[in-house]
Design an enzyme around this catalytic site. Sequence first.
Site, PDB file in Angstrom:
ATOM      1  N   CYS A 247       5.359 -44.605  22.389  1.00 26.64           N
ATOM      2  CA  CYS A 247       6.381 -45.648  22.532  1.00 26.64           C
ATOM      3  C   CYS A 247       7.724 -45.155  21.995  1.00 26.64           C
ATOM      4  CB  CYS A 247       5.897 -46.887  21.779  1.00 26.64           C
ATOM      5  SG  CYS A 247       7.141 -48.157  21.537  1.00 26.64           S
TER       6      CYS A 247
ATOM      7  N   CYS B 280       9.534 -47.495  19.573  1.00 26.11           N
ATOM      8  CA  CYS B 280       8.838 -47.508  18.278  1.00 26.11           C
ATOM      9  C   CYS B 280       9.337 -46.356  17.404  1.00 26.11           C
ATOM     10  CB  CYS B 280       7.325 -47.354  18.469  1.00 26.11           C
ATOM     11  SG  CYS B 280       6.566 -48.689  19.418  1.00 26.11           S
TER      12      CYS B 280
END
Length: 106
Positions: A31, A34
């Site tokens: 991600c 993230c």
Amino acid sequence: MPTVAVTDASFEEDVLKSDKPVLVDFWADWCGPCKMIAPALEEISEELGEQVTIAKMDIMENTGVPGQMGVQSIPLMVLFKNGEPVARKLGAAPKGALKSWLEGEL
């Protein structure tokens, strides 16, 4: 204080039974957003460590808790107080916005 890694196995002890609020960052290695907010969360953890624990849970390695919580999109940050989820923030944001949001919820 550095961020703390939590797992399905340690979640109850580290988060639900914590004597101070815990912000759990649900994330995954693949991600991009993230990874973008990870340094900001580390800094916030250093700055607000007396008031809140910042914890990170890899949803690829831990599927139980994210499944129970209905985590479908990441990054998702959930603030727990006294074992209860009290606030959620979905998506990446600049450090200032993350910190302001968190301080407003503490």
